[in-house]
Design a protein around this motif. Structure first.
Motif, PDB file in Angstrom:
ATOM      1  N   GLU A  96       0.857  -1.187   0.000  1.00 40.42           N
ATOM      2  CA  GLU A  96       0.000   0.000   0.000  1.00 40.42           C
ATOM      3  C   GLU A  96       0.892   1.235   0.000  1.00 40.42           C
ATOM      4  OE1 GLU A  96      -3.375   0.124   0.181  1.00 40.42           O
ATOM      5  OE2 GLU A  96      -4.002  -1.798   1.003  1.00 40.42           O
ATOM      6  N   ASN A  97       0.423   2.309  -0.579  1.00 36.34           N
ATOM      7  CA  ASN A  97       1.188   3.545  -0.583  1.00 36.34           C
ATOM      8  C   ASN A  97       0.793   4.400   0.621  1.00 36.34           C
ATOM      9  OD1 ASN A  97       2.755   5.713  -1.267  1.00 36.34           O
ATOM     10  ND2 ASN A  97       1.442   6.408  -2.910  1.00 36.34           N
ATOM     11  N   SER A  98      -0.341   5.039   0.552  1.00 39.05           N
ATOM     12  CA  SER A  98      -0.814   5.919   1.609  1.00 39.05           C
ATOM     13  C   SER A  98      -2.343   5.834   1.643  1.00 39.05           C
ATOM     14  CB  SER A  98      -0.348   7.356   1.325  1.00 39.05           C
ATOM     15  OG  SER A  98      -0.808   8.244   2.305  1.00 39.05           O
ATOM     16  N   TYR A 100      -6.192   6.021   2.088  1.00 41.48           N
ATOM     17  CA  TYR A 100      -7.114   7.048   2.556  1.00 41.48           C
ATOM     18  C   TYR A 100      -7.659   6.698   3.938  1.00 41.48           C
ATOM     19  CZ  TYR A 100     -11.268  10.048   2.466  1.00 41.48           C
ATOM     20  OH  TYR A 100     -12.238  10.965   2.771  1.00 41.48           O
ATOM     21  N   ARG A 103      -5.231   7.558   6.757  1.00 36.46           N
ATOM     22  CA  ARG A 103      -5.200   9.006   6.986  1.00 36.46           C
ATOM     23  C   ARG A 103      -6.474   9.474   7.692  1.00 36.46           C
ATOM     24  NH1 ARG A 103      -3.806   9.056   1.474  1.00 36.46           N
ATOM     25  NH2 ARG A 103      -5.675  10.291   1.048  1.00 36.46           N
ATOM     26  N   GLY A 119       4.109   1.645   2.118  1.00 34.48           N
ATOM     27  CA  GLY A 119       4.264   2.875   2.878  1.00 34.48           C
ATOM     28  C   GLY A 119       3.515   2.887   4.194  1.00 34.48           C
ATOM     29  N   GLU A 122       5.379   3.878   7.449  1.00 34.83           N
ATOM     30  CA  GLU A 122       5.762   5.291   7.502  1.00 34.83           C
ATOM     31  C   GLU A 122       4.637   6.177   8.018  1.00 34.83           C
ATOM     32  OE1 GLU A 122       7.171   6.352   3.624  1.00 34.83           O
ATOM     33  OE2 GLU A 122       8.490   4.607   3.555  1.00 34.83           O
ATOM     34  N   MET A 123       3.432   5.671   8.033  1.00 31.56           N
ATOM     35  CA  MET A 123       2.283   6.454   8.467  1.00 31.56           C
ATOM     36  C   MET A 123       2.057   6.368   9.977  1.00 31.56           C
ATOM     37  SD  MET A 123      -0.338   5.560   5.359  1.00 31.56           S
ATOM     38  CE  MET A 123      -1.429   6.983   5.618  1.00 31.56           C
TER      39      MET A 123
END
Length: 194
Positions: A96-98, A100, A103, A119, A122-123
């Protein structure tokens, strides 16, 4: 276990597409450990997809208590869905990147438990959730239990931890320039140029 969390009957959420690469089966297989520690805990699953039927069947075959499938959700309903969540789980098997939903969880004061793919790590900062690895139901359950024990949802310490991870545009730009400089065999600059 933390009495505040036990009294609140924690509500754990998965929000997203229901497909094999999302790892929801790992969450379901780890849920008995969470339920044993917190008998009143609920696992609410929002989303639909190609694995919907097989996940409902898996939950039934595991005799899981307090697990509900709510189907497709609308983005404008996330605030309501997250309003009393103790944490959200993002057990993805793929890079996964970032997402939704990670976030959104963080923005609503809800800690996250994420896999170590792409990613996602990193979150997450200390105090905002946990990272687990290896597609392991046991490791995932342990990360959920540790995060529930912290009882951080919407707490001042959560907001402080989240604030410490916020990256400004200038900071992000400076970091990118440092990486580009290093990649080109140069020296990191540590601040953006005008």
């Amino acid at each position: 276990m933390g009495s505040d969390v036990a009294e609140k009957r924690p509500r754990v959420l998965y929000i997203g597409r229901l497909s094999e690469e999302k790892g929801v089966d790992v969450l379901l297989k780890g849920w008995p450990s969470v339920s044993a520690a917190y008998p009143g805990a609920r696992l609410d699953i929002y989303g639909s997809g190609s694995a919907s039927d097989s996940l409902v069947e898996l939950a039934a075959s595991l005799n899981l208590r307090n697990v509900s499938f709510f189907g497709r959700y609308e983005v404008n309903s996330l605030e309501r869905i997250l309003s009393d969540a103790s944490l959200t789980v993002h057990p993805s098997r793929w890079a996964e990147n970032s997402p939704y939903t990670v976030r959104e969880s963080l923005q609503h004061g809800v800690p996250v438990v994420v896999s170590d793919r792409g990613g996602l790590p990193e979150m997450v900062e200390p105090g905002t959730g946990r990272v687990y690895g290896d597609d392991s139901p046991d490791l995932l359950a342990s990360a959920i239990l540790q995060t529930l024990e912290e009882n951080a949802a919407r707490s001042q310490r959560f907001w402080s931890a989240l604030e410490s991870r916020v990256v400004s545009d200038d900071h992000h730009y400076g970091g990118l320039m440092d990486l580009y400089g290093l990649a080109m065999g140069g020296v990191a600059q540590s601040s953006p140029s005008a």
